[in-house]
Write a protein that holds these residues in place. Sequence first.
Motif, PDB file in Angstrom:
ATOM      1  N   SER A 115       0.939  -1.122   0.060  1.00  0.00           N
ATOM      2  CA  SER A 115      -0.057  -0.033   0.186  1.00  0.00           C
ATOM      3  C   SER A 115       0.933   1.309   0.046  1.00  0.00           C
ATOM      4  CB  SER A 115      -0.840  -0.045   1.400  1.00  0.00           C
ATOM      5  OG  SER A 115      -0.130   0.207   2.326  1.00  0.00           O
ATOM      6  N   GLN A 116       0.311   2.308  -0.248  1.00  0.00           N
ATOM      7  CA  GLN A 116       0.925   3.705  -0.134  1.00  0.00           C
ATOM      8  C   GLN A 116       1.730   3.799   1.253  1.00  0.00           C
ATOM      9  OE1 GLN A 116      -1.359   6.904  -1.516  1.00  0.00           O
ATOM     10  NE2 GLN A 116      -1.304   6.263  -3.803  1.00  0.00           N
ATOM     11  N   ARG A 117       0.805   3.594   2.273  1.00  0.00           N
ATOM     12  CA  ARG A 117       1.444   3.612   3.714  1.00  0.00           C
ATOM     13  C   ARG A 117       2.785   2.724   3.819  1.00  0.00           C
ATOM     14  NH1 ARG A 117      -3.126   2.974   7.814  1.00  0.00           N
ATOM     15  NH2 ARG A 117      -3.572   1.340   6.611  1.00  0.00           N
ATOM     16  N   GLY A 118       2.486   1.506   3.095  1.00  0.00           N
ATOM     17  CA  GLY A 118       3.455   0.503   3.669  1.00  0.00           C
ATOM     18  C   GLY A 118       4.863   1.039   2.698  1.00  0.00           C
ATOM     19  N   PHE A 119       4.576   1.433   1.595  1.00  0.00           N
ATOM     20  CA  PHE A 119       5.899   2.135   0.772  1.00  0.00           C
ATOM     21  C   PHE A 119       6.481   2.921   1.794  1.00  0.00           C
ATOM     22  CE2 PHE A 119       4.341   0.286  -3.261  1.00  0.00           C
ATOM     23  CZ  PHE A 119       5.515  -0.773  -3.267  1.00  0.00           C
ATOM     24  N   ASP A 217      -4.352  14.433  12.235  1.00  0.00           N
ATOM     25  CA  ASP A 217      -4.883  13.429  11.011  1.00  0.00           C
ATOM     26  C   ASP A 217      -4.147  13.444   9.902  1.00  0.00           C
ATOM     27  OD1 ASP A 217      -7.548  12.932  12.262  1.00  0.00           O
ATOM     28  OD2 ASP A 217      -7.631  15.280  12.336  1.00  0.00           O
ATOM     29  N   ALA A 218      -4.463  12.732   9.018  1.00  0.00           N
ATOM     30  CA  ALA A 218      -3.566  12.828   7.680  1.00  0.00           C
ATOM     31  C   ALA A 218      -3.768  13.965   7.012  1.00  0.00           C
ATOM     32  CB  ALA A 218      -4.228  11.479   6.822  1.00  0.00           C
ATOM     33  N   GLY A 219      -2.662  14.461   6.579  1.00  0.00           N
ATOM     34  CA  GLY A 219      -2.450  15.723   5.895  1.00  0.00           C
ATOM     35  C   GLY A 219      -2.025  16.714   7.113  1.00  0.00           C
ATOM     36  N   ASP A 220      -1.945  16.532   8.299  1.00  0.00           N
ATOM     37  CA  ASP A 220      -1.453  17.449   9.327  1.00  0.00           C
ATOM     38  C   ASP A 220       0.092  17.488   8.867  1.00  0.00           C
ATOM     39  OD1 ASP A 220      -3.842  18.145  10.283  1.00  0.00           O
ATOM     40  OD2 ASP A 220      -3.438  16.904  11.987  1.00  0.00           O
ATOM     41  N   ALA A 221       0.854  18.500   9.418  1.00  0.00           N
ATOM     42  CA  ALA A 221       2.276  18.661   9.407  1.00  0.00           C
ATOM     43  C   ALA A 221       2.711  18.598  10.753  1.00  0.00           C
ATOM     44  CB  ALA A 221       2.492  20.343   8.713  1.00  0.00           C
ATOM     45  N   ALA A 222       4.153  18.376  10.731  1.00  0.00           N
ATOM     46  CA  ALA A 222       4.788  18.226  12.130  1.00  0.00           C
ATOM     47  C   ALA A 222       6.326  18.896  11.812  1.00  0.00           C
ATOM     48  CB  ALA A 222       4.873  16.793  12.196  1.00  0.00           C
ATOM     49  N   TRP A 223       6.632  19.689  12.660  1.00  0.00           N
ATOM     50  CA  TRP A 223       8.098  20.339  12.804  1.00  0.00           C
ATOM     51  C   TRP A 223       8.992  19.094  13.177  1.00  0.00           C
ATOM     52  CZ3 TRP A 223       7.535  25.697  15.577  1.00  0.00           C
ATOM     53  CH2 TRP A 223       6.844  26.646  14.745  1.00  0.00           C
ATOM     54  N   VAL A 224       9.876  18.733  12.551  1.00  0.00           N
ATOM     55  CA  VAL A 224      10.930  17.912  13.278  1.00  0.00           C
ATOM     56  C   VAL A 224      12.297  18.227  13.150  1.00  0.00           C
ATOM     57  CG1 VAL A 224       9.638  15.654  12.394  1.00  0.00           C
ATOM     58  CG2 VAL A 224      11.081  16.843  10.726  1.00  0.00           C
ATOM     59  N   GLU A 225      13.040  18.056  13.931  1.00  0.00           N
ATOM     60  CA  GLU A 225      14.429  18.735  14.086  1.00  0.00           C
ATOM     61  C   GLU A 225      15.335  18.202  12.892  1.00  0.00           C
ATOM     62  OE1 GLU A 225      15.105  18.784  19.017  1.00  0.00           O
ATOM     63  OE2 GLU A 225      15.437  17.097  17.929  1.00  0.00           O
ATOM     64  N   HIS A 242       2.772  15.296   7.279  1.00  0.00           N
ATOM     65  CA  HIS A 242       3.840  15.639   6.421  1.00  0.00           C
ATOM     66  C   HIS A 242       5.091  16.248   7.337  1.00  0.00           C
ATOM     67  CE1 HIS A 242       5.846  17.780   3.306  1.00  0.00           C
ATOM     68  NE2 HIS A 242       5.414  19.140   3.998  1.00  0.00           N
ATOM     69  N   MET A 243       6.158  16.075   7.210  1.00  0.00           N
ATOM     70  CA  MET A 243       7.241  16.759   7.836  1.00  0.00           C
ATOM     71  C   MET A 243       7.745  17.915   7.457  1.00  0.00           C
ATOM     72  SD  MET A 243       9.651  13.091   8.639  1.00  0.00           S
ATOM     73  CE  MET A 243       9.827  12.701   6.872  1.00  0.00           C
ATOM     74  N   LEU A 244       8.078  18.863   8.400  1.00  0.00           N
ATOM     75  CA  LEU A 244       8.634  20.086   8.085  1.00  0.00           C
ATOM     76  C   LEU A 244      10.013  20.180   8.779  1.00  0.00           C
ATOM     77  CD1 LEU A 244       5.579  22.417   8.597  1.00  0.00           C
ATOM     78  CD2 LEU A 244       6.253  21.492   6.360  1.00  0.00           C
ATOM     79  N   PRO A 245      11.124  19.853   8.010  1.00  0.00           N
ATOM     80  CA  PRO A 245      12.422  19.991   8.874  1.00  0.00           C
ATOM     81  C   PRO A 245      12.827  21.304   9.253  1.00  0.00           C
ATOM     82  CG  PRO A 245      12.579  18.667   6.722  1.00  0.00           C
ATOM     83  CD  PRO A 245      11.155  19.441   6.771  1.00  0.00           C
ATOM     84  N   VAL A 246      13.207  21.452  10.527  1.00  0.00           N
ATOM     85  CA  VAL A 246      13.670  22.804  11.155  1.00  0.00           C
ATOM     86  C   VAL A 246      14.900  22.562  11.748  1.00  0.00           C
ATOM     87  CG1 VAL A 246      13.297  24.507  12.902  1.00  0.00           C
ATOM     88  CG2 VAL A 246      11.018  23.203  11.847  1.00  0.00           C
ATOM     89  N   ARG A 247      15.872  23.454  11.086  1.00  0.00           N
ATOM     90  CA  ARG A 247      17.428  23.273  11.414  1.00  0.00           C
ATOM     91  C   ARG A 247      17.709  23.615  12.809  1.00  0.00           C
ATOM     92  NH1 ARG A 247      21.011  21.119   7.712  1.00  0.00           N
ATOM     93  NH2 ARG A 247      19.825  21.166   5.742  1.00  0.00           N
ATOM     94  N   VAL A 248      18.771  22.912  13.616  1.00  0.00           N
ATOM     95  CA  VAL A 248      19.291  22.819  14.747  1.00  0.00           C
ATOM     96  C   VAL A 248      20.480  23.809  14.883  1.00  0.00           C
ATOM     97  CG1 VAL A 248      20.275  21.600  16.701  1.00  0.00           C
ATOM     98  CG2 VAL A 248      18.097  20.879  15.450  1.00  0.00           C
ATOM     99  N   ASP A 249      20.668  24.478  15.918  1.00  0.00           N
ATOM    100  CA  ASP A 249      21.849  25.138  16.360  1.00  0.00           C
ATOM    101  C   ASP A 249      22.361  24.862  17.790  1.00  0.00           C
ATOM    102  OD1 ASP A 249      20.344  27.043  17.663  1.00  0.00           O
ATOM    103  OD2 ASP A 249      20.442  28.677  16.129  1.00  0.00           O
ATOM    104  N   VAL A 250      23.140  25.814  18.209  1.00  0.00           N
ATOM    105  CA  VAL A 250      23.671  25.709  19.614  1.00  0.00           C
ATOM    106  C   VAL A 250      22.652  25.831  20.682  1.00  0.00           C
ATOM    107  CG1 VAL A 250      24.121  28.004  20.033  1.00  0.00           C
ATOM    108  CG2 VAL A 250      25.718  26.123  20.958  1.00  0.00           C
ATOM    109  N   GLU A 251      21.579  26.205  20.316  1.00  0.00           N
ATOM    110  CA  GLU A 251      20.298  26.610  21.365  1.00  0.00           C
ATOM    111  C   GLU A 251      19.136  25.398  20.701  1.00  0.00           C
ATOM    112  OE1 GLU A 251      19.200  30.488  22.716  1.00  0.00           O
ATOM    113  OE2 GLU A 251      20.539  31.120  20.867  1.00  0.00           O
TER     114      GLU A 251
END
Length: 496
Positions: A115-119, A217-225, A242-251
């Motif tokens: 399935s698409q989820r499986g892939f 819910d499907a279609g929501d987004a998440a900030w990830v480090e 959906h993943m929204l990558p957010v960069r990491v620094d010293v803080e």
Amino acid sequence: MRSLVGDLLLARLAQSSTAPARGALNRRLCECIRGAIHDGSLEAGSRLPASRELARELGFSRNTATFVYEQLVAEGYLRAVVGSGTYVRERMPDAAPLAPAPRVSGVPPRRSALSQRGFAAIDQAQASTRQWGAFMPGLPDVTRFPQRQFAGIASRLARTMSPSLMTYSTGGGHAALRESIAQYLRQARSVVCEPQQIIVTEGVQQALDLVVRLLGDAGDAAWVEEPGYWGIRSVLAINGIHMLPVRVDVEGMQLPRAEGRENARFAFVTPSHQYPLGPIMSMARRFDLIDHAMRQGMWIVEDDYDSEFRFTGRPVPSLQGLAPDGPVIYVGTFSKTLYPGLRIAYAVVPSDLGERFHVAHSEFYRGGHLLTQAALAEFMSQGAYAAHIRRMRQIYAGRRSMLVSLVERWLGREWIHPLDTEAGLHVVLTLPDAVDDLAIERELLAGGVIARALSRYFVQAPRERGLVLGFASVPEGEMLQPFERLVRVLRARMRK
């Protein structure tokens, strides 16, 4: 009642052709037994039912069963022991013909498409096939776990085990363990919680999956480090987040500017020791993240995976403690403090969600292993858990110091990532952008050394190059040889 062999042969006979001609029945039964021996369904040395019993189970005459056994003995597949029975031979006959695999008429071949989820889940997979050895990241020294003490507790509880410990878990985990976890978190991690807010899960992945299922819910987004914990990717992918990558620094996580922040349902953070680079999220960013979450309806998921192992300075308190009634889900695990195979983690949810999470956990996963949970609760209440952490903190501090000294002696201090802090169970080496850290990872693994490429922890470009080296499971006296191997591979790659 039929034997397992009888059930096996009946199933295979049902898959072969029906309405046999004269003599075909003998051939079909011979082929079924040969095929079961070839594919291992009938193991070498296993005993077959007596011919009379087999005939009764299959509904054939005893003459048929006797003929088939004699035929297969003559072919070298079986051996008959007088007074004992008929057995599968330990060695296959030379040049034995392979029995054709049974085919079921009218059924199309099984398709390999997922399935698409499986892939999505498979595409995000990062788990290593090797889980022990230098320098496996994130792995504690499981040989130091006080197994005899823990086993003694479990054995005593098992002798008087009540029916409640032998059923499914319906209350978010064993009550005594939730009480012990709550007390520990209040004292050691400044988490503000009560036992009813805790859900005991089988590992962090299950805790994260439960949170995402119930609150997203499907279609929501998440900030990830970015970079961040690779294990969250498959959980989000299979749940359509959906993943929204957010960069990491010293803080820690660099929160997007207020005017440019894309709405998200979740923010997944490791504020006490960012994974994998190591910085601590500053207090200003913690309050900024909490404020944004409260105004925008965002859930903060705080993964406090190895905060117990800080080797300098004061302990770093949890983010959850700053907003005990706020939108923060705190996730912890015993995989780093005890051993991964224990498969016990937990989530702390706001008090008004506790009962709903308990119901959902029971509905989704049908939790169990209550005897193990009860033993862990007693292990903690006796003070053995805290004592083990104190003991391992000293051991790990020495091993980290040894690995850092090897890096400084053989490579130079500048090879240690600038965001590294003296905490956790791994050290991150930084590499030039032109060096292929994935190729180095593969070459090291072929030589018996485990390291994870830093670029694996990034979702999108640009990806930093480096190596994540775990030291916790490697005694100081066993570090030099694998580290020398690592240095040789690095230097060879740098010359290319």
